[in-house]
Design an enzyme around this catalytic site. Sequence first.
Site, PDB file in Angstrom:
ATOM      1  N   THR A 141       0.810  -1.223   0.000  1.00 47.80           N
ATOM      2  CA  THR A 141       0.000   0.000   0.000  1.00 47.80           C
ATOM      3  C   THR A 141       0.842   1.270   0.000  1.00 47.80           C
ATOM      4  O   THR A 141       0.333   2.354  -0.315  1.00 47.80           O
ATOM      5  CB  THR A 141      -0.925   0.036   1.235  1.00 47.80           C
ATOM      6  OG1 THR A 141      -0.125   0.106   2.420  1.00 47.80           O
ATOM      7  CG2 THR A 141      -1.823  -1.187   1.281  1.00 47.80           C
ATOM      8  N   CYS A 191       2.248   3.089   9.575  1.00 49.60           N
ATOM      9  CA  CYS A 191       1.296   3.265  10.681  1.00 49.60           C
ATOM     10  C   CYS A 191       1.984   3.153  12.032  1.00 49.60           C
ATOM     11  O   CYS A 191       3.104   2.658  12.142  1.00 49.60           O
ATOM     12  CB  CYS A 191       0.208   2.189  10.627  1.00 49.60           C
ATOM     13  SG  CYS A 191      -0.729   2.106   9.098  1.00 49.60           S
ATOM     14  N   CYS A 220      -2.387   1.041  15.368  1.00 49.18           N
ATOM     15  CA  CYS A 220      -3.375   1.377  14.334  1.00 49.18           C
ATOM     16  C   CYS A 220      -4.452   0.302  14.244  1.00 49.18           C
ATOM     17  O   CYS A 220      -4.165  -0.899  14.271  1.00 49.18           O
ATOM     18  CB  CYS A 220      -2.678   1.536  12.980  1.00 49.18           C
ATOM     19  SG  CYS A 220      -3.813   2.085  11.670  1.00 49.18           S
ATOM     20  N   ARG A 221      -5.712   0.738  14.122  1.00 51.76           N
ATOM     21  CA  ARG A 221      -6.845  -0.199  14.102  1.00 51.76           C
ATOM     22  C   ARG A 221      -7.152  -0.731  12.712  1.00 51.76           C
ATOM     23  O   ARG A 221      -8.089  -1.514  12.526  1.00 51.76           O
ATOM     24  CB  ARG A 221      -8.096   0.499  14.651  1.00 51.76           C
ATOM     25  CG  ARG A 221      -7.929   1.164  15.997  1.00 51.76           C
ATOM     26  CD  ARG A 221      -7.434   0.215  17.056  1.00 51.76           C
ATOM     27  NE  ARG A 221      -8.378  -0.866  17.329  1.00 51.76           N
ATOM     28  CZ  ARG A 221      -8.181  -1.832  18.206  1.00 51.76           C
ATOM     29  NH1 ARG A 221      -7.037  -1.869  18.893  1.00 51.76           N
ATOM     30  NH2 ARG A 221      -9.084  -2.768  18.403  1.00 51.76           N
ATOM     31  N   ARG A 224      -6.934  -2.934   9.237  1.00 49.20           N
ATOM     32  CA  ARG A 224      -6.803  -4.378   9.047  1.00 49.20           C
ATOM     33  C   ARG A 224      -5.330  -4.755   8.897  1.00 49.20           C
ATOM     34  O   ARG A 224      -4.565  -4.056   8.235  1.00 49.20           O
ATOM     35  CB  ARG A 224      -7.582  -4.793   7.800  1.00 49.20           C
ATOM     36  CG  ARG A 224      -7.552  -6.286   7.522  1.00 49.20           C
ATOM     37  CD  ARG A 224      -8.387  -6.600   6.289  1.00 49.20           C
ATOM     38  NE  ARG A 224      -8.348  -7.996   5.952  1.00 49.20           N
ATOM     39  CZ  ARG A 224      -8.944  -8.546   4.919  1.00 49.20           C
ATOM     40  NH1 ARG A 224      -9.669  -7.778   4.099  1.00 49.20           N
ATOM     41  NH2 ARG A 224      -8.870  -9.837   4.689  1.00 49.20           N
ATOM     42  N   ARG A 264       3.937   6.800   2.866  1.00 51.34           N
ATOM     43  CA  ARG A 264       3.045   7.898   3.253  1.00 51.34           C
ATOM     44  C   ARG A 264       2.412   7.579   4.607  1.00 51.34           C
ATOM     45  O   ARG A 264       2.118   6.414   4.904  1.00 51.34           O
ATOM     46  CB  ARG A 264       1.921   8.092   2.222  1.00 51.34           C
ATOM     47  CG  ARG A 264       2.398   8.246   0.790  1.00 51.34           C
ATOM     48  CD  ARG A 264       1.213   8.528  -0.162  1.00 51.34           C
ATOM     49  NE  ARG A 264       0.127   7.577  -0.013  1.00 51.34           N
ATOM     50  CZ  ARG A 264       0.091   6.369  -0.578  1.00 51.34           C
ATOM     51  NH1 ARG A 264       1.112   5.971  -1.326  1.00 51.34           N
ATOM     52  NH2 ARG A 264      -0.945   5.577  -0.417  1.00 51.34           N
TER      53      ARG A 264
END
Length: 352
Positions: free
Chosen positions: A33, A37, A41-42, A44, A66
């Site tokens: 991706t 994070c 981080c919640r 998936r 990013r």
Amino acid sequence: MKNLTLTDADRWQAVLARDPAADGQFVFAVRTTGIFCRPSCRARHARRENVCFYADAREAQRAGYRPCKRCLPDRESPQAHRMAQIEKACRLLEEQPDLTLAALASEMATSPYHFHRLFKGATGMTPKAWQQAARAKRLRQALEQGAAVTDSVLAAGFPDSSSYYRKANDALGMTATQYRNGGEALRIDYATGDGSLGRYLVAQSERGVCAILLGDDDRALTQELQRLFPRAELRALQGEAAGQIREAIARLDRTGAPLALPLDIRGTAFQQQVWQALRNIPRGETASYQQVAQAVGRPRAVRAVAAACAANRLAIIIPCHRVVRSDGAPGGYRWGAARKALLLRRELTEEE
């Protein structure tokens, strides 16, 4: 300061657990991706083979990733901000013995109820308990330096002698005079016996078992007990009393089951937290020093955890042998690496 003891395996476990205590320790990025994070981080979870780790947001951005718009890993971590507040509060409690919860909460710009909950969640102790532990530490230091009892009590932050004596057992585990004098006027009974780990020494005060030591000969074990309680009256048990302790030693050696005797666990508040965390490690399993530090709410206190393990006087009962290094290596052990390896191998074999 970043924790350099974490391995990628530790980081991945923190990501899977979405552990907020790991925020600020590192960030993770997902190759498929192009996003990085916080550990908490919640979003998936990605597949492990697509995940890599970076020390901080700046390093991840330099690698071309990013920031996640959900957990905002390029901004200050709320967890880090809270921990900075808690650390500041700890210093204030240690420096100002009379500081009230209301005044402390005002300093932190929050309500007393909210700050009490945050402090206990982060440290495992209430602000008052932390203050009392700091007070007891100052008292021990003053007594160890030979100061008079009354002077030590007042210098430690107790408002008067009577308020100290009401809490003397909690602060020192014995009277101030006994502590200053190395256990003077304290009688400790002990017995020795054979086991698979060599010779055992079990000692008990009037409050319960105060030491379980391992070694190769009785003389060295007795000398270690004398060093722990230099002015106590040490009495070697004989007859039936010694036999009962030797039976308990044999049972402990076979199964690692708790002694059928009350335990006299003396230590600082932090040491007691660590020792309780050690007793929560299931038989046949291990935990890293980092994991124990996280379990007591002090993720940066890895060295302090190691020091608490080294200060343990209750071999096997407080299973400091179940704490290993983050890379899986056994690490140190107060009673020798060979004994630690034997204990771990025996427990692991029993669980299989």
